[in-house]
Design a protein around this motif. Structure first.
Motif, PDB file in Angstrom:
ATOM      1  N   SER A  89      46.446  29.733  51.532  1.00  0.00           N
ATOM      2  CA  SER A  89      45.413  30.162  50.742  1.00  0.00           C
ATOM      3  C   SER A  89      45.778  30.171  49.261  1.00  0.00           C
ATOM      4  O   SER A  89      46.911  30.396  48.828  1.00  0.00           O
ATOM      5  N   PRO A  90      45.014  29.631  48.278  1.00  0.00           N
ATOM      6  CA  PRO A  90      45.438  29.605  46.593  1.00  0.00           C
ATOM      7  C   PRO A  90      45.489  31.239  46.222  1.00  0.00           C
ATOM      8  O   PRO A  90      46.129  31.353  45.216  1.00  0.00           O
ATOM      9  N   ALA A  91      44.879  32.104  47.220  1.00  0.00           N
ATOM     10  CA  ALA A  91      44.831  33.445  46.600  1.00  0.00           C
ATOM     11  C   ALA A  91      46.239  34.288  46.743  1.00  0.00           C
ATOM     12  O   ALA A  91      46.353  35.113  46.019  1.00  0.00           O
ATOM     13  N   PHE A  92      46.927  33.930  47.742  1.00  0.00           N
ATOM     14  CA  PHE A  92      48.141  34.656  48.162  1.00  0.00           C
ATOM     15  C   PHE A  92      48.863  33.768  49.027  1.00  0.00           C
ATOM     16  O   PHE A  92      48.355  32.775  49.712  1.00  0.00           O
ATOM     17  N   ILE A  97      35.259  40.157  48.992  1.00  0.00           N
ATOM     18  CA  ILE A  97      34.943  38.703  49.162  1.00  0.00           C
ATOM     19  C   ILE A  97      36.081  38.231  49.885  1.00  0.00           C
ATOM     20  O   ILE A  97      37.227  38.524  49.817  1.00  0.00           O
ATOM     21  N   SER A  98      35.659  37.106  50.691  1.00  0.00           N
ATOM     22  CA  SER A  98      36.499  36.399  51.439  1.00  0.00           C
ATOM     23  C   SER A  98      37.559  35.468  50.411  1.00  0.00           C
ATOM     24  O   SER A  98      37.121  34.986  49.542  1.00  0.00           O
ATOM     25  N   PRO A  99      38.864  35.415  50.849  1.00  0.00           N
ATOM     26  CA  PRO A  99      39.667  34.308  49.966  1.00  0.00           C
ATOM     27  C   PRO A  99      39.243  33.027  50.525  1.00  0.00           C
ATOM     28  O   PRO A  99      39.097  32.715  51.590  1.00  0.00           O
ATOM     29  N   GLU A 102      36.313  30.411  48.469  1.00  0.00           N
ATOM     30  CA  GLU A 102      36.161  31.783  48.193  1.00  0.00           C
ATOM     31  C   GLU A 102      34.668  32.382  48.288  1.00  0.00           C
ATOM     32  O   GLU A 102      33.766  31.771  48.293  1.00  0.00           O
ATOM     33  N   ALA A 103      34.571  33.763  48.835  1.00  0.00           N
ATOM     34  CA  ALA A 103      33.370  34.184  48.890  1.00  0.00           C
ATOM     35  C   ALA A 103      32.396  33.545  49.826  1.00  0.00           C
ATOM     36  O   ALA A 103      31.044  33.407  49.674  1.00  0.00           O
TER      37      ALA A 103
END
Length: 188
Positions: free
Chosen positions: A40-43, A60-62, A107-108
């Motif tokens: 994931s680019p989020a974490f 929202i979804s990562p 995302e989302a």
């Protein structure tokens, strides 16, 4: 003396059943399956999930990305759950029939039963389709995003498909698996 052995045996059963990595409703995987790289680019794997993707934020979804899906895959399935929830694993996301050519999710992802690409979202433990973000009552919890490559298209109704139903339907059809784990401690 026998009571002592029974006590020790019961303790071992409890400890083994509550192992941090145990999840008795994961599908039985027989034989070797391909390793799918899930990111994931989020974490990063093992790091904290940003609040934006939790009940403390926008919920929202990562975005997720994956590589190394077996070319024989007919569909993909995704499960996200929290094995540290007080009452047992809490399911945050159930998705299946994701096209195998997909290389990730944005995302989302909309909270609806059927997405534009044909993927279907079953019911989370929030009793609705789509992603429901982390909201631990206390402490730091782990959230496992598990992606499965399947050799079949699943004939399931998103209105009634829970993690348990999806897991049962996937048994014997898993040809690849990837996992990403993030942590979260509530801000409330």
């Amino acid at each position: 003396m026998i009571n002592g052995y029974i006590f020790i045996l019961c303790c071992l059963i409890i400890v083994m059943g509550c192992s941090p990595n145990s999840d008795i409703t994961d599908p039985a995987i027989k034989g070797k399956v391909a390793d799918i790289k899930l990111t994931s680019p989020a974490f990063k794997n093992g790091s904290s999930i940003p609040a934006k993707y939790t009940a403390d934020g926008d919920d929202i979804s990562p975005a997720l990305a994956w590589t190394d899906v077996p070319k024989e895959a007919k569909t993909l399935a995704l499960i996200c759950d929290d094995p540290d929830a007080p009452g047992g694993a809490w399911v945050h996301w159930v998705m299946y029939n994701i096209p195998p050519a997909a290389s990730g999710l944005p995302e989302a992802v909309p909270v609806q039963e059927v997405l534009e690409n044909g993927a279907q979202q079953g019911l989370s433990d929030f009793k609705r389709p789509g992603y429901g973000g982390p909201a631990p009552p206390s402490g730091t919890h782990r959230y496992f995003f598990k992606l499965y490559a399947l050799d079949t298209v699943l004939q399931l109704d998103p209105k009634t498909t829970t993690k348990d139903i999806l897991v049962k339907a996937m048994e014997g059809h898993i040809i690849g698996k990837g996992q990403l784990m993030g942590t979260y401690k509530t801000k409330r």
